[in-house]
Design a protein around this motif. Structure first.
Motif, short mmCIF file in Angstrom:
data_model
loop_
_atom_site.label_atom_id
_atom_site.label_comp_id
_atom_site.label_asym_id
_atom_site.label_seq_id
_atom_site.Cartn_x
_atom_site.Cartn_y
_atom_site.Cartn_z
N GLY A 49 0.78 -1.23 0.00
CA GLY A 49 0.00 0.00 0.00
C GLY A 49 0.81 1.28 0.00
N LEU A 50 2.06 1.24 -0.42
CA LEU A 50 2.87 2.45 -0.41
C LEU A 50 2.28 3.54 -1.30
N PHE A 51 1.68 3.15 -2.42
CA PHE A 51 1.17 4.13 -3.37
C PHE A 51 -0.30 4.49 -3.15
N ASP A 52 -0.99 3.80 -2.27
CA ASP A 52 -2.43 4.07 -2.06
C ASP A 52 -2.72 5.50 -1.64
N PRO A 53 -2.02 6.06 -0.64
CA PRO A 53 -2.30 7.46 -0.27
C PRO A 53 -2.02 8.44 -1.39
N ARG A 74 -6.69 20.35 -13.38
CA ARG A 74 -6.06 19.57 -12.32
C ARG A 74 -6.09 18.07 -12.62
N ILE A 75 -7.15 17.64 -13.25
CA ILE A 75 -7.29 16.20 -13.53
C ILE A 75 -6.22 15.74 -14.52
N VAL A 76 -5.96 16.54 -15.56
CA VAL A 76 -4.94 16.16 -16.55
C VAL A 76 -3.56 16.17 -15.91
N ILE A 77 -3.26 17.19 -15.13
CA ILE A 77 -1.97 17.23 -14.43
C ILE A 77 -1.86 16.06 -13.45
N GLY A 78 -2.95 15.78 -12.75
CA GLY A 78 -2.95 14.66 -11.82
C GLY A 78 -2.71 13.33 -12.51
N THR A 134 -19.30 21.47 -11.41
CA THR A 134 -19.66 21.17 -10.02
C THR A 134 -19.82 19.67 -9.87
N LEU A 135 -19.14 19.12 -8.91
CA LEU A 135 -19.19 17.68 -8.70
C LEU A 135 -19.18 17.43 -7.21
N ASP A 136 -20.06 16.55 -6.75
CA ASP A 136 -20.13 16.25 -5.33
C ASP A 136 -18.78 15.78 -4.82
N GLU A 137 -18.37 16.23 -3.63
CA GLU A 137 -17.04 15.94 -3.09
C GLU A 137 -16.77 14.45 -2.97
N VAL A 138 -17.83 13.67 -2.90
CA VAL A 138 -17.61 12.23 -2.74
C VAL A 138 -16.89 11.64 -3.93
N LEU A 139 -17.02 12.29 -5.09
CA LEU A 139 -16.39 11.75 -6.29
C LEU A 139 -14.88 11.88 -6.27
N VAL A 140 -14.36 12.78 -5.45
CA VAL A 140 -12.93 12.98 -5.44
C VAL A 140 -12.32 12.52 -4.13
N ASP A 141 -13.09 11.85 -3.31
CA ASP A 141 -12.56 11.32 -2.06
C ASP A 141 -12.34 9.83 -2.21
N ILE A 172 -4.08 12.42 -5.04
CA ILE A 172 -4.22 13.00 -6.37
C ILE A 172 -5.69 13.16 -6.74
N LEU A 173 -6.52 12.19 -6.35
CA LEU A 173 -7.95 12.30 -6.62
C LEU A 173 -8.55 13.51 -5.90
N LYS A 174 -8.13 13.74 -4.67
CA LYS A 174 -8.63 14.89 -3.92
C LYS A 174 -8.14 16.19 -4.55
N PHE A 175 -6.88 16.20 -5.01
CA PHE A 175 -6.33 17.40 -5.65
C PHE A 175 -7.08 17.75 -6.93
N CYS A 176 -7.47 16.73 -7.67
CA CYS A 176 -8.08 16.97 -8.98
C CYS A 176 -9.45 17.63 -8.87
N LYS A 177 -10.25 17.21 -7.88
CA LYS A 177 -11.62 17.70 -7.71
C LYS A 177 -12.36 17.63 -9.06
N ALA A 178 -13.05 18.70 -9.44
CA ALA A 178 -13.81 18.68 -10.69
C ALA A 178 -13.21 19.61 -11.72
N ASP A 179 -11.95 19.95 -11.58
CA ASP A 179 -11.27 20.87 -12.48
C ASP A 179 -10.53 20.07 -13.55
N PRO A 180 -10.92 20.17 -14.83
CA PRO A 180 -10.24 19.42 -15.88
C PRO A 180 -8.73 19.67 -15.92
#
Length: 482
Positions: free
Chosen positions: A77-81, A96-100, A207-214, A86-94
């Motif tokens: 699990g070294l890479f799991d966090p 951030r998602i591409v950079i992530g 706009t995307l519910d926070e659950v999608l990026v957690d 990265i998913l939290k960083f990306c949120k709903a911003d395209p």
């Protein structure tokens, strides 16, 4: 005569492995053995092979234990966090998602296996791209380019092949290349920023519910209706194996595998890093992180030879994370196929390089090549090799290029005073483009999981990947590395 036979041997080897008539290991052994007999030196084949094996043993050891080490790190699990962060960083911003996507692909590429990188990256990022209606070829292109740059790691495949073919130390090739490769990776991030801005301009910040990026996003993705499967995975025959990463996905450069890989299933669900897998060791996370940082630091600083470092690291990681012998055996068994395939390839290469050198074929071919290359280009053979690496590694496998073509180029360069180290470093330039080659099985895992047509991926990525290669080549020349 030796010149003709040498080129005929290389051509036969390339054709057979590109048409998938023989596996790379079989071709590396049988083709040179046959041509050694044709040359009339069959009685000396044993001497050639033993000399080759002796010189390649450290490279094989490095690959074997690097595969085990990074496989264990993924298991525990070294890479799991990193994935969740990265998913939290990306949120709903395209943007951030591409950079992530580029960041995640680059980090996971530390294990040296393209298939594992693409499995983890697409499993984590695909739901965001799909729900925000982002371009999926952007995801596949960015992931392939980031992995291509990181594929030059000593345990990733190309560097080890170059070291094997030219009988050099992998660290002597890789460490001086780090500044140029860092520039190449930075270019990929800049390109990701540009592509992300395009997607943001097209879609806006949705706009995307926070659950999608957690973390719940990952768990939601795993609740799939049908199971995505990987068909015909390298060396496994025609069986069907569930597509998963935690424990069996690590290994080395995926293009060492000799069978096509494809993905079935029409659902949008993927099985990524299972947050409840039995191999997780959350209490030992910081130990594993510090061990990995220490290992990579020691490698860069050259405190010990790389094979010794990975041997010690793998033994320590197994002992601390899995103190019970049956658990250690299970982890070794989980990665045994990858270890055997890679180490077998290296030792098989001893036959090819041994015959090529021992019979004098390389010398004769090099002299012929020196004669046909314009005199003015001779001192610039490293630059020529770097440019040639783009089309050659795209239209042939790494095995074909590094074992069949590079030794000849290196001999021609040596005649003009260009060192084998410069030639080896220049040969790594084409890897960002190579990782999207139709001859690389891992790319089919990437486009299959992302449900992207291979032609669409190719049309999008080729121009950007070629630019990345040229940036690395330019940086290498600017820094005096190549």
């Amino acid at each position: 005569m030796l010149t003709i036979l040498g080129f005929a041997m290389i051509a036969t080897f390339l054709v057979l492995i590109m048409l998938k008539k023989m596996s790379p290991i079989a071709a590396l052994v049988l083709i040179p053995a046959l041509f050694c007999v044709f040359v009339g030196k069959g009685a000396k084949l044993g001497d050639y092979v033993i000399d080759g094996v002796t010189s390649l043993a450290p490279t094989a050891a490095m690959l074997m234990f690097a595969i085990v080490y990074f496989g264990v790190m993924i298991d525990v699990g070294l890479f799991d966090p990193i994935v969740r962060g990265i998913l939290k960083f990306c949120k709903a911003d395209p943007l951030r998602i591409v950079i992530g996507t580029a960041l995640l692909a680059a980090i996971v590429s530390l294990d040296g296996d393209g298939s594992t990188t693409f499995m983890i990256t697409v499993s984590a990022m695909y739901p965001l791209y799909k729900r925000l209606k982002m371009s999926l070829v952007v995801m596949t292109g960015v992931a392939a380019m980031a992995n291509g740059v990181m594929n030059t790691l000593p345990w990733g495949g190309p560097t080890a092949r170059a070291a094997t073919a030219l009988k050099l130390d992998a660290s002597d090739i890789f460490v001086p290349m780090i500044p140029a490769l860092a520039v190449g990776l930075l270019f990929v991030f800049v390109l990701s920023y540009v592509l992300g801005r395009r997607e943001r301009a097209r879609l806006g910040v949705l706009t995307l519910d926070e659950v999608l990026v957690d973390e719940a996003l990952v768990e939601d993705v795993e609740e799939k209706e049908t199971e995505t499967v990987l068909v015909g995975s390298g060396g496994s025959g025609d069986g069907r194996t569930p597509l998963r990463t935690g424990g069996s996905g690590s290994g080395t450069d995926a293009d060492a595998r000799d069978e096509d890989e494809s993905v079935d299933g029409d659902d949008d669900g993927f099985q990524g890093l299972d947050p409840h897998r039995a191999t997780l060791r959350p209490r030992l996370y910081w130990f594993n992180a510090l061990l990995t940082v220490a290992l990579l630091t020691a490698m860069i600083m050259e405190y010990l030879p790389i094979p010794v470092l990975f041997l010690l690291g793998a033994a320590l990681a197994l002992t601390v994370n899995f103190p019970h012998i049956p658990d250690q055996r299970a982890r070794l068994a989980a990665h045994a196929d990858n270890v055997l395939n890679v180490s077998g390839m290296v030792f098989a290469a001893a036959v090819f390089t041994g015959v090529l050198q021992g019979t004098g074929m390389v010398d004769h071919m090099a002299r012929w090549m020196v004669d046909v290359i314009p005199e003015g280009m001779g001192p610039h053979m490293a630059l020529v090799t770097g440019v040639l690496s783009l089309p050659l590694t795209y239209f042939m496998s790494n095995d074909g290029f590094y074992f069949g073509v590079l030794p000849v180029l290196a001999e021609a360069g040596a005649a003009h005073g260009v060192s084998p180290l410069e030639m080896a470093r220049a040969s790594l330039v084409g890897q960002p483009l190579h990782m999207s080659s139709p001859l690389v099985p891992a790319v089919y895992v990437l486009v299959g999981m992302a449900k992207v047509e291979f032609g669409d991926h190719t049309r999008f990525v080729v121009k950007w990947a070629a630019c990345t290669c040229l940036v690395i080549l330019g940086a290498g020349i600017l820094f005096g590395i190549i």
